[in-house]
Design a protein around this motif. Structure first.
Motif, mmCIF file in Angstrom:
data_model
loop_
_atom_site.group_PDB
_atom_site.id
_atom_site.type_symbol
_atom_site.label_atom_id
_atom_site.label_comp_id
_atom_site.label_asym_id
_atom_site.label_seq_id
_atom_site.Cartn_x
_atom_site.Cartn_y
_atom_site.Cartn_z
ATOM 1 N N PRO A 138 -91.152 40.957 22.811
ATOM 2 C CA PRO A 138 -91.712 39.807 22.548
ATOM 3 C C PRO A 138 -90.791 38.784 21.613
ATOM 4 N N ASP A 139 -90.554 39.675 20.519
ATOM 5 C CA ASP A 139 -89.694 38.961 19.460
ATOM 6 C C ASP A 139 -88.201 38.456 19.755
ATOM 7 N N ALA A 140 -87.870 39.127 20.792
ATOM 8 C CA ALA A 140 -86.270 39.080 20.966
ATOM 9 C C ALA A 140 -86.177 37.763 21.880
ATOM 10 N N ARG A 141 -85.366 36.909 21.377
ATOM 11 C CA ARG A 141 -85.144 35.701 21.988
ATOM 12 C C ARG A 141 -84.496 36.072 23.367
ATOM 13 N N PRO A 142 -85.032 35.354 24.598
ATOM 14 C CA PRO A 142 -84.666 35.662 25.899
ATOM 15 C C PRO A 142 -83.467 34.886 26.400
ATOM 16 N N GLY A 143 -82.314 35.412 26.968
ATOM 17 C CA GLY A 143 -81.337 34.818 27.548
ATOM 18 C C GLY A 143 -81.724 34.165 28.971
ATOM 19 N N GLU A 144 -80.905 33.491 29.520
ATOM 20 C CA GLU A 144 -81.322 32.743 30.833
ATOM 21 C C GLU A 144 -80.398 33.234 31.702
ATOM 22 N N ILE A 145 -80.865 33.434 33.114
ATOM 23 C CA ILE A 145 -80.077 33.760 34.376
ATOM 24 C C ILE A 145 -79.939 32.655 35.294
ATOM 25 N N LEU A 146 -78.891 32.247 35.649
ATOM 26 C CA LEU A 146 -78.463 31.138 36.628
ATOM 27 C C LEU A 146 -78.133 31.758 38.064
ATOM 28 N N ASP A 147 -78.229 31.132 39.153
ATOM 29 C CA ASP A 147 -77.722 31.755 40.135
ATOM 30 C C ASP A 147 -76.247 30.894 40.467
ATOM 31 N N LEU A 148 -75.315 31.867 40.641
ATOM 32 C CA LEU A 148 -74.144 31.105 40.917
ATOM 33 C C LEU A 148 -73.431 31.685 42.422
ATOM 34 N N PRO A 149 -73.585 30.653 43.108
ATOM 35 C CA PRO A 149 -72.919 31.201 44.717
ATOM 36 C C PRO A 149 -71.462 30.947 44.462
ATOM 37 N N VAL A 150 -70.521 31.915 44.884
ATOM 38 C CA VAL A 150 -69.246 31.601 44.687
ATOM 39 C C VAL A 150 -68.511 31.818 46.019
ATOM 40 N N PRO A 151 -67.924 30.493 46.667
ATOM 41 C CA PRO A 151 -67.246 30.556 48.029
ATOM 42 C C PRO A 151 -66.092 31.302 47.691
ATOM 43 N N SER A 152 -65.865 32.275 48.403
ATOM 44 C CA SER A 152 -64.670 33.283 48.358
ATOM 45 C C SER A 152 -63.624 33.243 49.524
ATOM 46 N N LYS A 153 -62.384 32.846 49.446
ATOM 47 C CA LYS A 153 -61.611 32.956 50.636
ATOM 48 C C LYS A 153 -60.992 34.408 50.691
ATOM 49 N N ALA A 154 -60.987 35.078 49.882
ATOM 50 C CA ALA A 154 -60.649 36.456 49.781
ATOM 51 C C ALA A 154 -61.637 37.398 50.322
ATOM 52 N N LEU A 155 -62.657 37.221 50.101
ATOM 53 C CA LEU A 155 -63.850 37.921 50.831
ATOM 54 C C LEU A 155 -64.456 37.310 52.199
ATOM 55 N N ARG A 156 -63.889 36.150 52.273
ATOM 56 C CA ARG A 156 -64.345 35.494 53.675
ATOM 57 C C ARG A 156 -65.724 35.279 53.750
ATOM 58 N N ARG A 157 -66.485 34.944 52.521
ATOM 59 C CA ARG A 157 -68.034 34.910 52.652
ATOM 60 C C ARG A 157 -68.385 34.301 51.199
ATOM 61 N N GLU A 158 -69.474 33.965 51.076
ATOM 62 C CA GLU A 158 -70.074 33.256 49.803
ATOM 63 C C GLU A 158 -70.556 34.500 49.032
ATOM 64 N N ALA A 159 -69.933 34.537 47.630
ATOM 65 C CA ALA A 159 -70.548 35.682 46.919
ATOM 66 C C ALA A 159 -71.632 35.296 46.194
ATOM 67 N N PRO A 160 -72.686 35.766 46.247
ATOM 68 C CA PRO A 160 -73.824 35.590 45.363
ATOM 69 C C PRO A 160 -73.805 36.018 44.160
ATOM 70 N N CYS A 161 -73.735 35.364 43.033
ATOM 71 C CA CYS A 161 -73.518 35.995 41.728
ATOM 72 C C CYS A 161 -74.559 35.346 41.055
ATOM 73 N N ARG A 162 -74.945 35.928 39.778
ATOM 74 C CA ARG A 162 -75.871 35.579 38.629
ATOM 75 C C ARG A 162 -75.123 35.603 37.362
ATOM 76 N N VAL A 163 -75.529 34.370 36.434
ATOM 77 C CA VAL A 163 -74.899 34.278 35.231
ATOM 78 C C VAL A 163 -75.970 34.569 34.133
ATOM 79 N N TYR A 164 -75.819 35.470 33.269
ATOM 80 C CA TYR A 164 -76.485 35.575 32.094
ATOM 81 C C TYR A 164 -75.940 34.843 30.994
ATOM 82 N N LEU A 165 -76.755 33.915 30.460
ATOM 83 C CA LEU A 165 -76.291 33.201 29.326
ATOM 84 C C LEU A 165 -77.287 33.686 28.128
#
Lengths: 380, 320
Positions: free
Chosen positions: A133-160
């Protein structure tokens, strides 16, 4: 030396169901007595086995029935500090059923289901796994990345990390099987705690997820292009990153380890560090018969090619593997190969298996080695 | 190196880490009256979590808010913020490359020390030569870092920048009303940045009695040395980081030394002492209290690392 609890029970006469009731109430299952672990099952059955995946050991260990009672048991020896995942298999007539140990509440979850956990003597859950409880929490954001290489949208998450600021520049960690690391290896909690304790540098962590994992992670040029030529430029444009090899790390477990290695292999000057956990580095020295099934074919071709002409793909690599998993031989074999290329290697083994909890438990040492925390600046 | 006997009037009181605080007793024993200016910039965004500190100072303290002032400057002055970031990056790069040199040289020192077939005098000469290489590396690195700072201050001219000038004025005004300064620990680099930018030395640190511990104590010296032998990744050698405020001279301050340094490795500690000589390597473990007079001299009881790498006192080291 005191006799095992199960042997003390066997000595009692008579052993009836009421005695067994009391025995099971008194003991947590499995019963850990030094290096001896007693597994029990209670119920009607014709045969019962403990099923585990400790390499080099019989993986289906028969239980014995205690007299004419409903209790079945077997005793296995586990060295100090071991952690083993297992299930119980029961035969009733022609019917076989396998599942978690009904007498053991401790289970480990994974994308393919759960298993019971036997923590041998000396095993300790690292304290940085518990939410602080004393540790300051980071934040997680959703980051969908359209990918031509994969030919799909790559669902990523970013921890700040906590205290994230555009005024700072952060190292980057790209994680394969990102959601599994978050869900089964408590990685958000681990990051919060390690960063708060100054064991790890404040880091931006990007959790990527595969489409068809067996294809994308098995030395796929498309996957490598996605990571190196699509995801990385996008991240470096959008977030305040160090933007140099020493501030970029690829990480993954099992096939995710292969994906990390093969991406770094294809883009050798881009990533300064690798964190490879139980990498599926299957190779053959003679012929092509690797015994891993066709899903491993592209992996074996890649590993054989790499082993025949090894080269430095990153400055540093943290490599971990469980000694109870089948991949231990391959991982041990790769250490001198990597080392011979001039890469700085930190290799650790644990008495554990090919599991998310093993990879979770190694995160503290791995992450703090890859991106050490700023302890040298703190004098409280 | 200047040294005096105990009993001189303390200008600066150096304490061990205050996890179990002794500050209130120290203040009482010294007969120091408030108001106190407190500097907790090393605590960064927790700078204002200073209620306990305030209580130890009998409720008569004013936090100079240096870390928050620094953030305000960086938020309001974009040019300075960019230059600040570039300066940090340059210093980080310098530090990284300097550490490669330190690593190789320290390995050489260790390897030489481990030779067993040489005459002790020959060995001692070889160790001394390698240590001299180390000292030269330290000297050159510090000069490089100073040059980066000098270029930054020359180009940015902080005192002519309105937001910096405003904060400097406020800080100087608070300091002019205070009778003593209290510097807490924390992140030494963040603390140094704030102390330098707001020109704390001429604003009061140069003349007022000071009580300091941990990073706060280190920041008072002319050369800040980072050390953590327990670091998770090699190399774990100590390293010169930056110049401090220069209020204390000829000493390297080592908070929690017995926790952070391999004090039982006397060879390693001997090299540590030689490396920074003639400065004294002062041990500020929990419970320590070292009072420095207005002449800047350390008292004879000061715990230091001796030339042989063993813990001793300044008086004993002087007699040895």
């Amino acid at each position: 030396m005191r006799r095992l609890a199960i042997n003390r029970l066997r000595q009692r006469q008579p052993v009836d169901e009421a005695t067994i009731d009391r025995f099971l109430e008194r003991h947590e299952m499995p019963i850990i007595e030094g290096s001896k672990c007693t597994f029990c099952f209670r119920g009607a059955a014709d045969e019962v086995w403990v099923c585990h995946r400790i390499v080099g050991q019989p993986q289906r260990v028969p239980m014995r029935r205690l007299g004419e009672t409903s209790l079945w048991f077997t005793v296995l020896e586990l060295p100090d500090g071991s952690r083993v995942e297992y299930q119980i298999e029961v035969r009733r007539g022609d019917h076989y059923e396998q599942g978690n140990d009904p007498l053991n509440p401790h289970v480990a979850n994974s994308p393919v289901g759960s298993s019971s956990v036997c923590a041998g003597a000396g095993y300790q859950v690292p304290d940085w796994l518990t939410p602080d409880p004393d540790a300051r929490p980071g934040e997680i954001l959703d980051l969908p990345v359209p990918s031509k290489a994969l030919r799909r949208e790559a669902p990523c998450r970013v921890y700040l990390p906590a205290r994230f600021s555009d005024l700072h520049s952060y190292p980057l960690l790209i994680v394969h099987d990102g959601d599994d690391y978050l869900n089964y290896a408590a990685m958000k909690t681990v990051l919060d705690n390690l960063i708060d304790r100054l064991d790890m540098a404040e880091t931006i962590v990007v959790f990527t997820n595969p489409g068809d994992r067996n294809v994308e992670y098995a030395n796929s040029s498309r996957h490598a292009r996605f990571i190196a030529a699509e995801l990385l430029p996008l991240l470096e444009e959008r977030f305040p990153l160090l933007g140099k090899p020493s501030g970029r790390c690829l990480m993954g477990a099992s096939f995710g380890g292969v994906a990390s290695l093969s991406t770094a292999y294809r883009y050798p000057d881009l990533f300064g560090s690798l964190l490879l956990q139980s990498g599926s580095f299957v190779f053959t020295d003679i012929g092509q018969d690797h015994g891993g099934g066709e899903v491993f074919d592209p992996v074996v071709r890649f590993m054989n090619r790499y082993r025949s002409n090894p080269r430095k793909v990153a400055e540093r690599a943290f490599i971990s593997c469980g000694v109870y998993e089948p991949l231990i031989v391959q991982n041990r074999s790769m250490v001198p190969v990597f080392d011979g290329t001039g890469m700085q290697i930190r290799y650790v083994e644990a008495r554990d298996g090919h599991s998310w909890e093993d990879w979770r438990d190694r995160l503290g040492e791995g992450l703090s080695w890859i991106y050490p925390g700023p302890q040298k600046y703190y004098y409280e | 190196m200047s040294e005096v006997d105990e009993g001189a009037v303390p200008r600066i009181t150096l304490l061990g880490p205050q996890r179990r605080p002794s500050l209130d007793k120290v203040v009482q024993a010294m007969g120091l009256a408030g108001p106190f200016a407190t500097i907790t910039a090393g605590w960064q965004e927790r700078e204002f979590d200073d209620a306990e500190l305030h209580t130890h100072l009998r409720g008569d303290s004013h936090n100079l808010s240096l870390w928050h002032r620094l953030q305000d400057v960086l938020a309001q002055d974009a040019d300075l913020a960019v230059a600040h970031r570039i300066r940090r990056d340059w210093i980080a790069q310098l530090q990284e490359l300097y550490l490669i040199g330190v690593d190789h040289t320290m390995r050489a020192v260790r390897q030489i020390r481990e030779q067993t077939e040489n005459h002790p005098q020959v060995l001692a000469m070889a160790v001394a030569d390698a240590e001299e290489v180390l000292r030269d590396l330290d000297r050159r690195h510090l000069a490089r870092v100073h040059a980066v700072h000098a270029e930054f201050y020359e180009r940015l001219v902080p005192h002519e920048r309105p937001v910096v000038a405003h904060h400097r004025g406020e800080v100087a005004e608070v300091l002019s009303r205070c009778n003593a300064v209290v510097l807490a620990g924390g992140h030494v680099a963040e603390l140094l940045d704030a102390l330098h930018l707001f020109n704390i030395a001429p604003a009061g640190l140069d003349r007022l009695p000071i009580i300091a511990w941990s990073a706060g104590a280190m920041a008072l010296t002319e050369r800040v040395v980072l050390f953590n032998d327990n670091a998770s990744r090699e190399p774990t050698w100590s390293e010169v980081y930056d110049g401090g405020m220069g209020v204390l001279r000829d000493m390297v301050l080592l908070p929690s030394a017995h926790y952070r340094l391999r004090m039982q490795d006397h060879g390693r500690m001997s090299t540590f002492a030689h490396r920074f000589a003639p400065a004294r390597c002062v041990l500020l473990d929990p419970g320590a209290k070292v009072q420095v007079g207005y002449d800047g001299r350390l008292p004879a009881y000061t715990p230091v690392i001796g030339s042989d790498g063993r813990t001793t006192t300044l008086g004993e080291a002087r007699d040895a």
